[in-house]
Design a protein around this motif. Structure first.
Motif, PDB file in Angstrom:
ATOM      1  N   LEU A  30     -12.325  20.570   0.842  1.00  0.00           N
ATOM      2  CA  LEU A  30     -13.128  20.451   1.973  1.00  0.00           C
ATOM      3  C   LEU A  30     -12.627  20.376   3.281  1.00  0.00           C
ATOM      4  O   LEU A  30     -13.213  20.379   4.355  1.00  0.00           O
ATOM      5  N   TRP A  31     -11.102  20.629   3.546  1.00  0.00           N
ATOM      6  CA  TRP A  31     -10.621  20.640   4.854  1.00  0.00           C
ATOM      7  C   TRP A  31     -10.198  22.062   5.144  1.00  0.00           C
ATOM      8  O   TRP A  31     -10.012  22.832   4.091  1.00  0.00           O
ATOM      9  N   TYR A  47     -13.397  20.114   8.921  1.00  0.00           N
ATOM     10  CA  TYR A  47     -14.047  20.137   7.453  1.00  0.00           C
ATOM     11  C   TYR A  47     -14.455  21.687   7.381  1.00  0.00           C
ATOM     12  O   TYR A  47     -15.154  22.262   8.484  1.00  0.00           O
ATOM     13  N   THR A  48     -15.049  21.961   6.336  1.00  0.00           N
ATOM     14  CA  THR A  48     -15.261  23.328   6.009  1.00  0.00           C
ATOM     15  C   THR A  48     -16.824  23.467   6.599  1.00  0.00           C
ATOM     16  O   THR A  48     -17.150  24.871   6.673  1.00  0.00           O
ATOM     17  N   ASP A  49     -17.462  22.490   6.685  1.00  0.00           N
ATOM     18  CA  ASP A  49     -18.779  22.611   7.327  1.00  0.00           C
ATOM     19  C   ASP A  49     -18.551  22.600   8.762  1.00  0.00           C
ATOM     20  O   ASP A  49     -19.826  22.568   9.603  1.00  0.00           O
ATOM     21  N   ILE A  95     -11.326  10.077   6.982  1.00  0.00           N
ATOM     22  CA  ILE A  95     -10.529  11.195   6.544  1.00  0.00           C
ATOM     23  C   ILE A  95      -9.890  10.897   5.350  1.00  0.00           C
ATOM     24  O   ILE A  95      -9.141  10.056   5.001  1.00  0.00           O
ATOM     25  N   ARG A 116     -13.492  15.589  12.177  1.00  0.00           N
ATOM     26  CA  ARG A 116     -13.276  13.909  12.002  1.00  0.00           C
ATOM     27  C   ARG A 116     -12.023  13.576  12.610  1.00  0.00           C
ATOM     28  O   ARG A 116     -10.961  14.065  12.465  1.00  0.00           O
ATOM     29  N   ASP A 136     -10.686  14.436  -0.203  1.00  0.00           N
ATOM     30  CA  ASP A 136     -11.332  15.670   0.325  1.00  0.00           C
ATOM     31  C   ASP A 136     -10.743  17.046   0.334  1.00  0.00           C
ATOM     32  O   ASP A 136     -11.078  18.099   0.081  1.00  0.00           O
TER      33      ASP A 136
END
Length: 93
Positions: free
Chosen positions: A60-61, A14-16, A51, A20, A55
């Protein structure tokens, strides 16, 4: 919710920075175990959160890859997501 392939396990970064991968409902493959162990050893954050395709639509991926015992780790170049908003045509984003 995305879980796994027929012969592979799915990982989404994820972008953070969180990685996952499902745990409860998937087979624990050898390559999957290696990736999880390596991520933990290197201080990367793993999450058992689902997942979700939503998202991906919300950007967000950051990355995706699959693991399998034959190919170990394979980067995913693109994912086609069906768009069912138009009844006459199914588009992929």
């Amino acid at each position: 919710e995305l879980l796994e392939g027929l012969t592979s396990n799915l990982f989404i970064v994820y972008t953070d920075g969180t990685i996952r991968t499902p745990t409860d409902t998937v087979l624990d493959g050898y390559a999957r175990s290696l990736v999880i162990e390596s991520a933990k050893r290197n201080g990367l954050e793993l999450s058992n959160n689902p997942i979700l395709l939503e998202d991906a639509k919300n950007n967000l991926w950051a990355e995706a890859f699959v693991t399998s015992s034959i190919r170990i780790i394979i980067p995913v170049g693109s994912i086609l997501i069906p768009d069912y908003t138009n009844e006459d045509e199914i588009r992929f984003e």
